[in-house]
Write an enzyme that holds these catalytic residues in place. Structure first.
Site, mmCIF file in Angstrom:
data_model
loop_
_atom_site.group_PDB
_atom_site.id
_atom_site.type_symbol
_atom_site.label_atom_id
_atom_site.label_comp_id
_atom_site.label_asym_id
_atom_site.label_seq_id
_atom_site.Cartn_x
_atom_site.Cartn_y
_atom_site.Cartn_z
ATOM 1 N N CYS A 69 0.834 -1.207 0.000
ATOM 2 C CA CYS A 69 0.000 0.000 0.000
ATOM 3 C C CYS A 69 0.872 1.261 0.000
ATOM 4 O O CYS A 69 1.540 1.534 -0.982
ATOM 5 C CB CYS A 69 -0.966 -0.054 1.170
ATOM 6 S SG CYS A 69 -2.361 1.066 0.981
ATOM 7 N N GLU A 83 -0.872 -8.676 5.042
ATOM 8 C CA GLU A 83 -0.725 -8.795 6.506
ATOM 9 C C GLU A 83 -2.077 -8.744 7.216
ATOM 10 O O GLU A 83 -2.198 -9.086 8.375
ATOM 11 C CB GLU A 83 0.224 -7.706 7.028
ATOM 12 C CG GLU A 83 -0.376 -6.327 7.254
ATOM 13 C CD GLU A 83 -0.602 -5.529 5.960
ATOM 14 O OE1 GLU A 83 -0.507 -6.107 4.856
ATOM 15 O OE2 GLU A 83 -0.885 -4.319 6.062
ATOM 16 N N HIS A 137 -3.426 -5.716 1.096
ATOM 17 C CA HIS A 137 -2.731 -5.931 2.366
ATOM 18 C C HIS A 137 -2.667 -7.413 2.771
ATOM 19 O O HIS A 137 -3.580 -7.888 3.458
ATOM 20 C CB HIS A 137 -3.476 -5.183 3.475
ATOM 21 C CG HIS A 137 -3.327 -3.702 3.407
ATOM 22 N ND1 HIS A 137 -2.328 -3.033 4.071
ATOM 23 C CD2 HIS A 137 -4.056 -2.758 2.766
ATOM 24 C CE1 HIS A 137 -2.454 -1.729 3.849
ATOM 25 N NE2 HIS A 137 -3.479 -1.530 3.048
#
Lengths: 229, 85
Positions: free
Chosen positions: A88, A206, A204
Site C-alpha cells: 500500500c 498482513e 494488504h
C-alpha cells in the site's frame, strides 16, 4: 535461525504493527521495527515498507518518505538483491524512489476504497508468489490512491518481463473493469522489479494472515518470501 | 533574495478525477461554460541568494526532485527579486 523482517516505521505509518504482528506472532519469524531516522537495517533478511500515510501523504504519497535516512539503506539493500516488499503506502514509496516503475494516481472514483478484492496471481514464478497454491486469492485493499499509472512503453515492458504479479480480477481470475477498484492500468495490483527482489502491492496480505480473521491467503506471500531466502 | 512560485500541472494525457469532480460541481452551480478543469499545485517560497543562476538551479532541482513527479506532472516556475521574505 529464523529469518528476520525489518519493518520500517515512517511518521504516519499505520500498518507497521499489523505487519510486525503477522510475521512475528502469526508466522513465528524474527522482526524488528526500523525507525525512519535510522540508517542501519539491523541485519534484516527482508524489509517491509508498511501501509499508512507517511508524512501525511503531503505533496504526493511517498514523496517525502523517499528522503528518509533509512531509505538510503533500503535502496542500497534492494540494489544488492535484498528482498523488499512494499504494501500500500509502501508500494507508493517504492514508486517514488524509482525502485519500481510508475506512479499512483487518485482512485478514479475519488473514493477511499476499503474492501476484500480478488487477485489473479498473474505470475506464480516469483520469490513472492511461488508458495501460492491458488490462481486467485482474496486480499483486502484500503486506499485512496491506488490507481496505478505508467506510460504504454513501461506497461509493455512490465508485461514482457512478467513483472505484473497481481491483477484485480473477479473470483474466477477474469480481468474485468468491474473488478478494478481504483482504475489501475491493466488492473495492476502488484508488480516486481526486473531482478525480482522488490515487490510492491496495494492489497494488504498482513491483514489476511491470522486464522482468527477467517482468511489466510496473505500467508502464502510471506511463506513464499521465507521459502526463497 | 528571490521569491519563487512553482506551478505543478498533471500532464495532459493523465486523467484528473479531481478536476472532473470539480467540474461536475461547476455544472451543478450553473456554470455551463466551464470546461476541461484541471487541478494542480501552487507552491511559493523564498530563496536566500542574490545570484540568479544559483536561485534558478535550486528552484529547478527542488521542483524536479521533490515538488513534482516527472512521470505524471510538469512544472514551471517564476522568480521575483524581493528585499525581504
Amino acid at each position: 535461525m529464523k529469518p528476520k523482517f525489518g519493518v520500517v516505521v515512517f511518521p504516519g505509518s499505520n500498518c507497521d504493527h499489523d505487519a510486525y504482528y503477522t510475521v512475528k506472532k502469526v508466522l513465528d519469524n524474527d522482526a524488528e521495527f526500523l525507525w525512519h531516522k535510522e540508517t542501519n537495517l539491523q541485519n534484516s533478511d527482508v524489509i517491509i515498507l508498511p501501509g499508512g500515510f507517511s508524512y501525511g501523504d503531503y505533496l504526493r504519497t511517498g514523496a517525502i518518505a523517499k528522503f528518509s535516512p533509512i531509505m538510503d539503506a533500503v535502496i542500497q539493500f534492494a540494489n544488492n538483491g535484498g528482498v523488499v516488499i512494499g504494501i500500500c503506502n509502501g508500494f507508493q514509496v517504492l514508486l517514488e524512489t524509482g525502485l519500481l516503475p510508475g506512479v499512483m494516481l487518485k482512485n478514479e472514483s475519488l473514493k477511499f476504497v476499503c474492501k476484500d478484492v480478488h487477485l489473479k496471481v498473474t505470475n506464480r514464478n516469483t520469490g513472492f508468489t511461488n508458495a501460492i497454491t491458488k490462481d486467485v486469492i482474496t486480499v483486502p485493499v484500503a486506499h485512496g490512491e491506488g490507481n496505478y499509472f505508467a506510460d504504454e512503453e513501461t506497461l509493455k515492458e512490465l508485461q514482457d518481463n512478467n513483472q505484473i504479479v497481481f491483477q484485480y480480477s473477479d473470483e474466477n481470475g477474469k480481468i474485468t473493469k468491474e473488478a478494478n477498484p481504483n482504475g489501475s492500468k491493466l488492473n495492476i495490483a502488484g508488480i516486481i522489479n526486473k531482478q525480482g527482489n522488490v515487490l510492491g502491492m496495494m492489497p494488504h496480505p498482513e491483514r489476511c494472515s491470522d486464522p482468527l480473521l477467517g482468511n489466510v491467503d496473505g500467508q502464502m506471500i510471506f511463506d513464499s518470501i521465507i521459502k526463497n531466502l | 533574495m528571490y521569491k519563487a512560485t512553482v506551478i505543478i500541472r498533471t500532464r495532459p494525457d493523465i486523467l484528473d478525477p479531481q478536476g472532473k469532480a470539480a467540474e461536475q460541481g461547476a455544472k451543478l452551480l450553473g456554470y455551463t461554460n466551464v470546461s476541461k478543469t484541471r487541478i494542480g499545485k501552487f507552491v511559493e517560497f523564498f530563496v536566500n541568494t542574490n545570484n540568479t543562476t544559483e536561485a534558478e538551479k535550486e528552484v529547478k532541482e527542488y521542483s524536479e526532485k521533490l515538488l513534482s513527479n516527472p512521470i505524471m506532472e510538469d512544472f514551471e516556475f517564476k522568480l521575483e527579486k524581493v528585499d525581504e521574505a
